[in-house]
Design a protein around this motif. Structure first.
Motif, PDB file in Angstrom:
ATOM      1  N   ALA A 131       4.378   8.340   2.758  1.00 40.34           N
ATOM      2  CA  ALA A 131       4.630   7.656   1.480  1.00 40.34           C
ATOM      3  C   ALA A 131       4.346   8.584   0.298  1.00 40.34           C
ATOM      4  O   ALA A 131       5.105   8.614  -0.675  1.00 40.34           O
ATOM      5  N   ASN A 132       3.261   9.362   0.382  1.00 39.98           N
ATOM      6  CA  ASN A 132       2.942  10.337  -0.670  1.00 39.98           C
ATOM      7  C   ASN A 132       4.068  11.361  -0.812  1.00 39.98           C
ATOM      8  O   ASN A 132       4.504  11.687  -1.924  1.00 39.98           O
ATOM      9  N   ASP A 143       0.832  -1.204   0.000  1.00 37.43           N
ATOM     10  CA  ASP A 143       0.000   0.000   0.000  1.00 37.43           C
ATOM     11  C   ASP A 143       0.868   1.257   0.000  1.00 37.43           C
ATOM     12  O   ASP A 143       0.588   2.209  -0.731  1.00 37.43           O
ATOM     13  N   LYS A 144       1.913   1.254   0.781  1.00 38.27           N
ATOM     14  CA  LYS A 144       2.797   2.437   0.859  1.00 38.27           C
ATOM     15  C   LYS A 144       3.565   2.618  -0.448  1.00 38.27           C
ATOM     16  O   LYS A 144       3.789   3.740  -0.901  1.00 38.27           O
ATOM     17  N   LEU A 145       3.960   1.503  -1.066  1.00 42.55           N
ATOM     18  CA  LEU A 145       4.630   1.593  -2.369  1.00 42.55           C
ATOM     19  C   LEU A 145       3.681   2.139  -3.431  1.00 42.55           C
ATOM     20  O   LEU A 145       4.097   2.925  -4.296  1.00 42.55           O
ATOM     21  N   LEU A 146       2.414   1.744  -3.360  1.00 41.50           N
ATOM     22  CA  LEU A 146       1.421   2.277  -4.302  1.00 41.50           C
ATOM     23  C   LEU A 146       1.230   3.783  -4.094  1.00 41.50           C
ATOM     24  O   LEU A 146       1.117   4.540  -5.063  1.00 41.50           O
ATOM     25  N   HIS A 147       1.194   4.208  -2.837  1.00 38.18           N
ATOM     26  CA  HIS A 147       1.078   5.643  -2.541  1.00 38.18           C
ATOM     27  C   HIS A 147       2.281   6.404  -3.100  1.00 38.18           C
ATOM     28  O   HIS A 147       2.122   7.436  -3.773  1.00 38.18           O
ATOM     29  N   ALA A 148       3.482   5.905  -2.816  1.00 39.67           N
ATOM     30  CA  ALA A 148       4.696   6.579  -3.293  1.00 39.67           C
ATOM     31  C   ALA A 148       4.720   6.629  -4.818  1.00 39.67           C
ATOM     32  O   ALA A 148       5.030   7.670  -5.411  1.00 39.67           O
ATOM     33  N   GLY A 149       4.363   5.533  -5.458  1.00 40.06           N
ATOM     34  CA  GLY A 149       4.340   5.499  -6.923  1.00 40.06           C
ATOM     35  C   GLY A 149       3.314   6.441  -7.519  1.00 40.06           C
ATOM     36  O   GLY A 149       3.578   7.130  -8.511  1.00 40.06           O
ATOM     37  N   ALA A 150       2.144   6.503  -6.898  1.00 39.77           N
ATOM     38  CA  ALA A 150       1.089   7.386  -7.394  1.00 39.77           C
ATOM     39  C   ALA A 150       1.512   8.853  -7.306  1.00 39.77           C
ATOM     40  O   ALA A 150       1.301   9.633  -8.245  1.00 39.77           O
ATOM     41  N   TYR A 151       2.132   9.238  -6.210  1.00 38.18           N
ATOM     42  CA  TYR A 151       2.535  10.638  -6.039  1.00 38.18           C
ATOM     43  C   TYR A 151       3.815  10.958  -6.800  1.00 38.18           C
ATOM     44  O   TYR A 151       4.028  12.111  -7.180  1.00 38.18           O
ATOM     45  N   PHE A 152       4.637   9.948  -7.061  1.00 38.35           N
ATOM     46  CA  PHE A 152       5.768  10.134  -7.965  1.00 38.35           C
ATOM     47  C   PHE A 152       5.223  10.523  -9.344  1.00 38.35           C
ATOM     48  O   PHE A 152       5.671  11.497  -9.950  1.00 38.35           O
TER      49      PHE A 152
END
Length: 140
Positions: free
Chosen positions: A114-115, A41-50
């Motif tokens: 993460a974002n 979930d945290k990787l998805l957040h980081a990827g989305a905001y990247f």
């Protein structure tokens, strides 16, 4: 492709991406993995905001490069850092809205972190990309 049309395409993609991210942040969550110790979930957040931050930064860079009047390097980087800051604020806002507008989502400080990490990584990647492309152009 002409730079003006490229910056318009990037703008349209960035707008749709932002709308999709907003909708995804506020809709009922889909459980990908039931393991509470999973960090997916945290990787998805980081990827989305990247992605969010990178799209808006590249839109500004393409927009500036398509104009005949040049912007100072210092002013341009102030704008780019401002975009990163706005993406971080947007991430905080989405977490607050999850807690106030929905009954099925809760705000999470780790999601905000993460974002933020994703946005900062996008800023760093864009800085490296622009510096490398300037270096490559100066060598040839």
């Amino acid at each position: 492709m002409h730079l003006k049309s490229e910056h318009k395409i990037i703008f349209i993609i960035a707008v749709f991406y932002t709308i999709a991210l907003t909708a995804g942040s506020l809709m009922r969550p889909i459980h990908i993995i039931d393991d509470p110790m999973s960090n997916i979930d945290k990787l998805l957040h980081a990827g989305a905001y990247f992605g969010l931050t990178a799209l808006w930064i590249f839109w500004v860079l393409f927009k500036r490069s398509s104009k005949t009047k040049t912007t100072s390097s210092k002013k341009l980087w102030q704008i780019v850092i401002g975009i990163c800051f706005m993406a971080v604020l947007y991430g905080v806002l989405m977490e607050v809205l999850q807690g106030t507008l929905t009954s099925y989502r809760t705000p999470d400080t780790w999601d905000i972190l993460a974002n933020t990490a994703g946005s900062v990584l996008a800023l760093i990647a864009c800085l490296v990309y622009v510096n490398k492309s300037k270096m490559l152009k100066s060598n040839f």
